[in-house]
Every structure is written in C-alpha cells, then in structure tokens.
Design a protein around this motif. Structure first.
Motif, short mmCIF file in Angstrom:
data_model
loop_
_atom_site.label_atom_id
_atom_site.label_comp_id
_atom_site.label_asym_id
_atom_site.label_seq_id
_atom_site.Cartn_x
_atom_site.Cartn_y
_atom_site.Cartn_z
N ASN A 95 0.84 -1.18 0.00
CA ASN A 95 0.00 0.00 0.00
C ASN A 95 0.89 1.25 0.00
O ASN A 95 1.66 1.47 0.92
CB ASN A 95 -0.88 -0.05 1.27
CG ASN A 95 -1.77 1.15 1.39
OD1 ASN A 95 -1.70 2.07 0.59
ND2 ASN A 95 -2.62 1.14 2.41
N ASP A 96 0.77 2.08 -1.05
CA ASP A 96 1.61 3.27 -1.16
C ASP A 96 1.37 4.26 -0.04
O ASP A 96 2.22 5.08 0.27
CB ASP A 96 1.36 3.98 -2.51
CG ASP A 96 1.94 3.16 -3.66
OD1 ASP A 96 2.79 2.31 -3.40
OD2 ASP A 96 1.52 3.38 -4.81
N LEU A 97 0.18 4.19 0.56
CA LEU A 97 -0.15 5.12 1.64
C LEU A 97 0.22 4.56 3.02
O LEU A 97 0.00 5.20 4.03
CB LEU A 97 -1.65 5.44 1.62
CG LEU A 97 -2.16 6.14 0.34
CD1 LEU A 97 -3.66 6.25 0.37
CD2 LEU A 97 -1.51 7.51 0.19
N ALA A 98 0.76 3.34 3.03
CA ALA A 98 1.08 2.69 4.30
C ALA A 98 2.18 3.44 5.05
O ALA A 98 3.05 4.06 4.44
CB ALA A 98 1.52 1.24 4.06
N THR A 99 2.12 3.37 6.38
CA THR A 99 3.17 3.93 7.23
C THR A 99 4.41 3.06 7.10
O THR A 99 4.34 1.85 7.30
CB THR A 99 2.69 3.96 8.69
OG1 THR A 99 1.55 4.81 8.78
CG2 THR A 99 3.78 4.45 9.62
N LEU B 132 4.19 -9.62 12.63
CA LEU B 132 3.10 -8.91 13.31
C LEU B 132 2.65 -7.71 12.46
O LEU B 132 1.45 -7.52 12.22
CB LEU B 132 3.62 -8.42 14.67
CG LEU B 132 2.63 -8.11 15.78
CD1 LEU B 132 1.76 -9.32 16.11
CD2 LEU B 132 3.38 -7.66 17.03
N ILE B 133 3.62 -6.94 12.00
CA ILE B 133 3.34 -5.74 11.21
C ILE B 133 2.74 -6.09 9.85
O ILE B 133 1.88 -5.38 9.32
CB ILE B 133 4.62 -4.88 11.08
CG1 ILE B 133 4.93 -4.24 12.45
CG2 ILE B 133 4.47 -3.80 10.01
CD1 ILE B 133 6.29 -3.60 12.55
N ASP B 134 3.18 -7.22 9.28
CA ASP B 134 2.66 -7.67 7.98
C ASP B 134 1.16 -7.95 8.00
O ASP B 134 0.51 -8.00 6.95
CB ASP B 134 3.40 -8.94 7.50
CG ASP B 134 4.76 -8.61 6.91
OD1 ASP B 134 5.00 -7.41 6.65
OD2 ASP B 134 5.57 -9.53 6.70
N LEU B 135 0.61 -8.14 9.20
CA LEU B 135 -0.83 -8.41 9.33
C LEU B 135 -1.65 -7.15 9.04
O LEU B 135 -2.85 -7.22 8.82
CB LEU B 135 -1.16 -8.90 10.76
CG LEU B 135 -0.54 -10.23 11.20
CD1 LEU B 135 -0.80 -10.47 12.67
CD2 LEU B 135 -1.10 -11.39 10.38
N GLU B 136 -0.99 -6.00 9.08
CA GLU B 136 -1.71 -4.73 8.92
C GLU B 136 -1.42 -4.09 7.58
O GLU B 136 -0.27 -3.83 7.24
CB GLU B 136 -1.28 -3.76 10.04
CG GLU B 136 -1.61 -4.23 11.44
CD GLU B 136 -3.11 -4.35 11.68
OE1 GLU B 136 -3.86 -3.52 11.14
OE2 GLU B 136 -3.52 -5.26 12.40
#
Length: 217
Positions: free
Chosen positions: A2-6, A24-28
């Motif tokens: 996602n280009d808008l991802a943090t 963990l972060i990959d889940l979001e």
C-alpha cells in the motif's frame, strides 16, 4: 504494498524478535516494514537513507545501544517517530529516552496484540507508553519550575501555542499541518522554536507538560 502505508524501520540485534515484529506488522495493510537493522550504527544509516515514518528501536544492543542510537538519529535530523521497544522498565531509561526525543516507550513483555495496537497508534501520530510507565513520566515532568514555565508560555506566539495544544492531543506534525492548513516544514520550525522557549527536549515532554498545565489551569 500500500503506497499510503506507514513505513517502519526495525532496529534490534535479535533476529528472532525482528522476524516476529515483521510478521506482526505484515498483518496490517496500513503498516509496511521497509528495512531492518541488527545494530545501532546500521539503524542510523538506514534511518538517514530511507526517512521512514516510524522507527522501532531496541534499548539494549551490543556496541551502540538504543539511547546512543536515538541521540545520534535526532542529532542527524531524523524526524521519524521513534518508539523504544525494550525489556527495561528502569525509570532512568524511560526518562532518558523521552528526553533524547523518543515518541514512545514500550515493553517487550506486552501481549503482541497490544504492541501492534500501540504501533498503530504511533503511526497515527500519538504518543505511546506501556501502561505501567505513565506515572513515571507524569511525576518527572511535574517540576517545581511550573510557574516559571507558565510565564514563558506567554512568550509563545499564538501559532506556537496552537501547535502546542495539538501536540498535547497527540497529533503528529503531518496531522497538525493538515489541521492548520500549513506545510509540514512550517510545523517543524514552530515545534523547534516552542521547545527551545519552554526549555523542553522533546515533543513528548511538551505534551505531558501542557496536559499538566491544562489540569492546573
């Protein structure tokens, strides 16, 4: 992706922990890991190179430890939000990290879901602190020079005061800029000036101090 991802940078000398955090972060969808570093020195280089939105930094690392790394990052104008993730609940470590410019302090013994939730909050520009550490910070910032700082508060411009109130609400520079319809760069300059005037070393100190001011008002 996602280009808008943090964008998130992980700095920890334990490969297993980095892998766990990555999973963990990959889940979001709204978070994406753009780099990993196994040492403070490597973390500093990657932070300067990639300018991530968020850095998750271990405290106890071999060689250049987390506090040294944090200090070096801020000295090199790294403006990313930096969250300490550590096993140390030592009061001095917490206060030193905040005074060096950390935007949060989390303990590794938290539930993974809670860690992820705090990371997501940090990505939105909020300060994050493990529950049992909030008292440590509040107490340390209730200093005897409150009245002196209240006078200094009058020296802030109306724009600086406006920004200080938004910092106290936990907003990031990006969100403050949007709220006030000014550029990120302008917000950064105002934040720098108001911290200098109030003789505070970080946004977190400014936020907690302002909250205490509002309570006392």
């Amino acid at each position: 992706m996602n280009d808008l991802a943090t964008t998130v940078l992980l700095v920890d000398d334990h490969p297993l922990l980095r892998k766990g955090l990555q999973q963990l972060i990959d889940l979001e969808d709204e978070l994406t890991v753009i780099g990993e570093a196994a040492s403070g020195k490597e973390g500093l280089q990657l932070a300067i190179e990639h300018d991530p939105d968020l850095i998750i930094l271990d405290l106890n690392m071999q060689g250049m430890d987390g506090l040294e790394t944090l200090k070096a990052m801020r000295a090199n104008d790294v403006t990313s939000r930096i969250i300490m993730l550590t096993v140390s609940d030592n009061d001095e470590d917490v206060l030193t990290a905040i005074s060096y410019g950390a935007d949060g302090y989390l303990l590794k013994d938290m539930d993974p879901e809670d860690i992820l939730e705090k990371i997501k909050q940090a990505a939105l520009g909020k300060m994050v602190l493990s529950e049992k550490l909030t008292g440590v910070l509040a107490q340390a910032i209730r200093k005897p020079d409150v009245s002196q700082k209240a006078n200094i508060l009058n020296s802030l411009t109306s724009r600086e005061f406006e920004i200080l109130k938004l910092i106290a609400k936990g907003l990031s520079n990006k969100l403050i800029a949007r709220e006030l319809d000014i550029s990120d760069g302008t917000v950064k300059v105002h934040v720098k000036h108001l911290l200098k005037k109030l003789n505070l070393r970080s946004r977190v100190e400014a936020a907690v101090w302002m909250i205490n001011q509002q309570k006392g008002a």
